[in-house]
Design an enzyme around this catalytic site. Structure first.
Site, short mmCIF file in Angstrom:
data_model
loop_
_atom_site.label_atom_id
_atom_site.label_comp_id
_atom_site.label_asym_id
_atom_site.label_seq_id
_atom_site.Cartn_x
_atom_site.Cartn_y
_atom_site.Cartn_z
N ARG A 61 0.81 -1.22 0.00
CA ARG A 61 0.00 0.00 0.00
C ARG A 61 0.84 1.27 0.00
NH1 ARG A 61 -4.02 -1.93 4.35
NH2 ARG A 61 -2.95 -3.89 4.07
N GLU A 98 2.91 -10.98 14.56
CA GLU A 98 2.15 -11.63 15.62
C GLU A 98 2.39 -13.15 15.60
OE1 GLU A 98 -1.89 -10.52 15.50
OE2 GLU A 98 -2.34 -11.48 17.42
P1 AMP Z 1 2.94 -2.71 11.51
O1 AMP Z 1 4.19 -3.35 10.96
O2 AMP Z 1 2.36 -3.44 12.66
O3 AMP Z 1 3.14 -1.23 11.80
O4 AMP Z 1 1.83 -2.84 10.38
C1 AMP Z 1 1.83 -2.01 9.31
C2 AMP Z 1 1.30 -2.68 8.07
O5 AMP Z 1 0.18 -3.53 8.31
C3 AMP Z 1 0.86 -1.59 7.11
O6 AMP Z 1 1.49 -1.83 5.87
C4 AMP Z 1 -0.65 -1.72 7.03
O7 AMP Z 1 -1.02 -1.78 5.67
C5 AMP Z 1 -1.02 -3.01 7.74
N1 AMP Z 1 -1.96 -2.80 8.86
C6 AMP Z 1 -1.74 -3.05 10.17
N2 AMP Z 1 -2.80 -2.77 10.93
C7 AMP Z 1 -3.75 -2.30 10.10
C8 AMP Z 1 -5.09 -1.81 10.27
N3 AMP Z 1 -5.69 -1.72 11.48
N4 AMP Z 1 -5.76 -1.38 9.18
C9 AMP Z 1 -5.19 -1.44 7.96
N5 AMP Z 1 -3.94 -1.90 7.73
C10 AMP Z 1 -3.22 -2.33 8.77
#
Ligand code: AMP
Length: 176
Positions: A61, A98
């Site tokens: 994205r 996770e």
């Molecule tokens: P993180 O590595 O945990 O910061 O997760 C970031 C990635 O996971 C991003 O590229 C987001 O596209 C996706 N992501 C994580 N949580 C969400 C959420 N609540 N809504 C949409 N996309 C999410």
């Protein structure tokens, strides 16, 4: 600019892709021509005077607004991809998710020490993905790293995990 207009156009999808997650769907933000144009202006305004030489987008994205920002700034775009997608020599960083581990890769010839980069992704949750992307930057010894998200889930406090030299900016904030 009133950033509430962006919030109004993000669709919250409860329990996707699994129970307990409030999924922020950005497709509703991008599909409206006027909103997309306002979003492009808002991000451009933040980075137009920062001497950026490359926009680095994270799969997948980060591949939507990333190239739009690069075009506005008149600089190149570099993708960070999941393993096995980039065809030439790569640097790789793994990070914990996770369940298990994941990794991100970048071509070894993608950047140089003269670059000022803005790393872009759609959303900051735990920070695992973007922290791994920032570690990839160390291979290039770039001059400066900016980090940009469209959305930040503030209650997860992931911004505290980043090096203090890295400037983090998110346009739209939700508690979670
Ligand atoms: P993180 O590595 O945990 O910061 O997760 C970031 C990635 O996971 C991003 O590229 C987001 O596209 C996706 N992501 C994580 N949580 C969400 C959420 N609540 N809504 C949409 N996309 C999410």
């Amino acid at each position: 600019m009133d950033f509430e207009i962006f919030k109004k156009n993000i669709r919250n999808v409860p329990n996707f892709p699994k129970e307990g997650i409030q999924f922020k769907d950005v497709t509703t933000l991008f599909k409206d021509a006027k909103i997309l144009s306002l979003l492009s202006d808002a991000i451009y305004e933040e980075y137009k005077d920062k001497g950026i030489t490359k926009v680095v987008g994270i799969e997948s994205r980060g591949f939507i607004m990333g190239p739009i920002l690069a075009t506005r700034l008149n600089v190149g775009f570099v993708p960070i991809r999941k393993p096995g997608k980039l065809p030439c020599d790569v640097y790789e960083e793994t990070y914990e998710k996770e369940y298990g581990f994941d990794a991100v890769q970048i071509h070894k010839d993608a950047l140089s020490e003269n670059d000022v980069v803005v790393l872009h992704d759609d959303l900051l949750a735990t920070g695992g993905t973007m922290l791994a992307a920032c570690r990839l930057m160390k291979h290039f010894n770039v001059k400066k790293i900016y980090v940009n998200f469209l959305i930040e889930l503030e209650d997860l406090k992931a911004r505290e995990l980043f090096d203090e030299n890295i400037e983090i900016l998110s346009l739209i904030k939700y508690p979670i």
